[in-house]
Design a protein around this motif. Structure first.
Motif, short mmCIF file in Angstrom:
data_model
loop_
_atom_site.label_atom_id
_atom_site.label_comp_id
_atom_site.label_asym_id
_atom_site.label_seq_id
_atom_site.Cartn_x
_atom_site.Cartn_y
_atom_site.Cartn_z
N ARG A 20 11.72 -9.46 3.37
CA ARG A 20 10.61 -9.90 2.52
C ARG A 20 9.25 -9.61 3.15
NH1 ARG A 20 9.05 -9.70 -2.08
NH2 ARG A 20 11.15 -10.42 -2.70
N SER A 21 9.11 -9.87 4.42
CA SER A 21 7.84 -9.63 5.10
C SER A 21 7.48 -8.15 5.06
CB SER A 21 7.90 -10.12 6.54
OG SER A 21 6.71 -9.82 7.24
N PHE A 22 8.46 -7.29 5.34
CA PHE A 22 8.23 -5.84 5.31
C PHE A 22 7.80 -5.38 3.92
CE2 PHE A 22 10.12 -1.58 4.53
CZ PHE A 22 9.35 -0.83 5.41
N LYS A 23 8.48 -5.85 2.91
CA LYS A 23 8.15 -5.47 1.53
C LYS A 23 6.73 -5.92 1.18
CE LYS A 23 11.55 -6.57 -1.35
NZ LYS A 23 12.72 -7.30 -1.90
N ASP A 24 6.40 -7.16 1.55
CA ASP A 24 5.07 -7.69 1.25
C ASP A 24 3.98 -6.89 1.98
OD1 ASP A 24 6.16 -9.61 -0.37
OD2 ASP A 24 6.02 -11.23 1.10
N GLN A 25 4.25 -6.50 3.22
CA GLN A 25 3.27 -5.73 3.99
C GLN A 25 3.02 -4.36 3.35
OE1 GLN A 25 3.82 -5.64 8.38
NE2 GLN A 25 5.29 -7.30 8.06
N CYS A 26 4.09 -3.73 2.89
CA CYS A 26 3.95 -2.41 2.25
C CYS A 26 3.12 -2.50 0.98
CB CYS A 26 5.33 -1.84 1.93
SG CYS A 26 6.33 -1.38 3.38
N VAL A 27 3.43 -3.47 0.15
CA VAL A 27 2.70 -3.63 -1.12
C VAL A 27 1.25 -4.02 -0.87
CG1 VAL A 27 2.55 -5.01 -3.23
CG2 VAL A 27 4.78 -4.17 -2.44
N LYS A 28 1.05 -4.97 0.02
CA LYS A 28 -0.31 -5.43 0.31
C LYS A 28 -1.19 -4.30 0.84
CE LYS A 28 -2.94 -8.81 3.02
NZ LYS A 28 -2.86 -9.91 4.03
N ALA A 29 -0.65 -3.49 1.76
CA ALA A 29 -1.43 -2.40 2.33
C ALA A 29 -1.84 -1.40 1.26
CB ALA A 29 -0.61 -1.70 3.42
N HIS A 30 -0.92 -1.08 0.36
CA HIS A 30 -1.26 -0.14 -0.70
C HIS A 30 -2.31 -0.71 -1.65
CE1 HIS A 30 2.37 2.13 0.50
NE2 HIS A 30 1.77 3.15 -0.10
N ASN A 31 -2.15 -1.95 -2.05
CA ASN A 31 -3.11 -2.53 -2.99
C ASN A 31 -4.49 -2.70 -2.36
OD1 ASN A 31 -1.56 -2.71 -5.34
ND2 ASN A 31 -0.57 -4.59 -4.64
N GLU A 32 -4.53 -3.00 -1.08
CA GLU A 32 -5.83 -3.12 -0.40
C GLU A 32 -6.57 -1.78 -0.43
OE1 GLU A 32 -5.32 -4.60 3.52
OE2 GLU A 32 -5.05 -6.69 2.89
N MET A 33 -5.85 -0.71 -0.13
CA MET A 33 -6.48 0.61 -0.11
C MET A 33 -6.86 1.06 -1.52
SD MET A 33 -6.67 1.28 3.08
CE MET A 33 -6.77 -0.51 3.34
N ARG A 34 -6.01 0.79 -2.49
CA ARG A 34 -6.29 1.19 -3.87
C ARG A 34 -7.51 0.46 -4.43
NH1 ARG A 34 -1.96 3.65 -6.60
NH2 ARG A 34 -2.14 2.45 -8.54
N GLY A 35 -7.74 -0.75 -3.96
CA GLY A 35 -8.86 -1.54 -4.46
C GLY A 35 -10.20 -1.17 -3.86
N LYS A 36 -10.21 -0.30 -2.84
CA LYS A 36 -11.47 0.03 -2.18
C LYS A 36 -11.85 1.51 -2.29
CE LYS A 36 -10.43 -1.50 1.91
NZ LYS A 36 -10.52 -1.78 3.35
N VAL A 37 -11.27 2.22 -3.26
CA VAL A 37 -11.61 3.64 -3.40
C VAL A 37 -13.09 3.82 -3.76
CG1 VAL A 37 -9.30 4.40 -4.04
CG2 VAL A 37 -10.87 3.61 -5.82
N TRP A 38 -13.63 4.97 -3.37
CA TRP A 38 -15.00 5.32 -3.72
C TRP A 38 -15.04 6.79 -4.11
CZ3 TRP A 38 -18.92 2.28 -4.81
CH2 TRP A 38 -20.16 2.88 -5.04
N PRO A 39 -15.59 7.10 -5.28
CA PRO A 39 -16.18 6.19 -6.25
C PRO A 39 -15.16 5.20 -6.81
CG PRO A 39 -15.87 8.36 -7.21
CD PRO A 39 -15.59 8.51 -5.76
N PRO A 40 -15.64 4.08 -7.35
CA PRO A 40 -14.72 3.04 -7.86
C PRO A 40 -13.82 3.59 -8.96
CG PRO A 40 -16.95 2.21 -7.72
CD PRO A 40 -17.04 3.68 -7.51
N ALA A 41 -12.66 2.96 -9.11
CA ALA A 41 -11.69 3.37 -10.13
C ALA A 41 -11.72 2.42 -11.32
CB ALA A 41 -10.30 3.40 -9.53
N ALA A 42 -11.76 2.99 -12.51
CA ALA A 42 -11.79 2.18 -13.73
C ALA A 42 -10.40 1.81 -14.21
CB ALA A 42 -12.52 2.95 -14.83
N ASP A 43 -9.38 2.53 -13.72
CA ASP A 43 -8.02 2.37 -14.26
C ASP A 43 -6.94 2.27 -13.20
OD1 ASP A 43 -8.35 4.94 -13.35
OD2 ASP A 43 -7.34 5.91 -15.03
N MET A 44 -7.29 1.79 -12.01
CA MET A 44 -6.32 1.72 -10.91
C MET A 44 -5.34 0.57 -11.12
SD MET A 44 -5.56 3.25 -7.98
CE MET A 44 -7.08 4.02 -7.40
N LYS A 45 -4.05 0.90 -11.20
CA LYS A 45 -3.04 -0.13 -11.43
C LYS A 45 -2.66 -0.85 -10.14
CE LYS A 45 -0.90 1.74 -15.60
NZ LYS A 45 -1.41 0.62 -16.43
#
Length: 243
Positions: free
Chosen positions: A32-57
């Protein structure tokens, strides 16, 4: 000749003692910890793209993608999975899946470390021209807006670099990195989220898509690599053969 055998024995003995006292430990795809770390790392990076994303899932974990990642990682081959180009060749529900691979020492590995390394390829990517000055395919897959599921795995592969060498594989569904297409639509964060989606940390989250899927009757092809281990019986056997 006798001296050479003795030196060889001592070297082997030392290697085995290191292996027996410090066994390589890697998380499983059900951790569970490994899975959570993988998902969290991806979402953190996806949320900080530049220029900002209007449709990032918002990304979630997928057991099927993790099974693919583990089966391929176990082959200890530092190249992309041969199933990626085949329609439904990798996954039972995604026609095509994407893939990122990281190789390095287990002592420095974490899902966050690897995903950040992939994301940092952004410095080589020009959004306006959709071009790379160097390799940046890892980055564009991490931030491909429509890829909303991820599954990862890590395996020890001493033959790829050394005793503590690990290979980390992540697979994505649906696949990203289509030629001549931007990874996302730039604009105000979440401004193009669908009506049924909510905005969470600059990502479009769909509660229906967040529901986990199980694949109890499906497994990709693959096998676990042989693990090297030396216990006291192993050491006695070596000593008897050499002396």
């Amino acid at each position: 000749m006798v001296l050479r055998k003795k030196l060889s024995c001592l070297w082997t003995l030392g290697l085995c003692l290191v292996a027996s006292k410090s066994p390589a430990k890697v998380p499983s795809i059900t951790d569970r910890s490994f899975k959570d770390q993988c998902v969290k790392a991806h979402n953190e990076m996806r949320g900080k793209v530049w220029p900002p994303a209007a449709d990032m899932k918002h990304m979630i974990w997928d057991d099927g993608l993790a099974k693919i990642a583990k089966a391929w990682a176990n082959k200890c081959t530092f190249k992309h999975n041969s199933c990626l180009s085949k329609s439904y060749g990798c996954h039972p529900t995604f026609q095509f899946v994407g893939e990122n691979i990281w190789l390095g020492g287990l002592s420095i590995f974490s899902p966050h470390f690897a995903v950040v390394a992939w994301f940092n390829e952004t410095e080589f990517y020009d959004y306006d021209t959709l071009s790379c000055s160097k390799a940046c395919g890892h980055y564009t897959q991490v931030v491909w807006a429509s890829s909303y599921k991820v599954g990862c795995a890590v395996t020890m592969c001493p033959e790829l670099g050394g005793f503590q060498t690990a290979i980390f594989v992540c697979n994505y569904g649906p696949a990203g990195n289509f030629p001549n297409k931007p990874p996302y639509t730039k604009g105000v964060s979440c401004s193009l989220c669908a009506e049924e989606e909510t905005c969470r940390k600059n990502l479009c989250r769909n509660k229906e898509l967040d529901k986990p899927e199980k694949y109890p009757d499906w497994n990709p092809q693959g096998k676990a690599p042989q693990q090297i281990s030396c216990n006291p019986l192993c050491l006695v056997s070596i000593l008897l053969r050499l002396f």
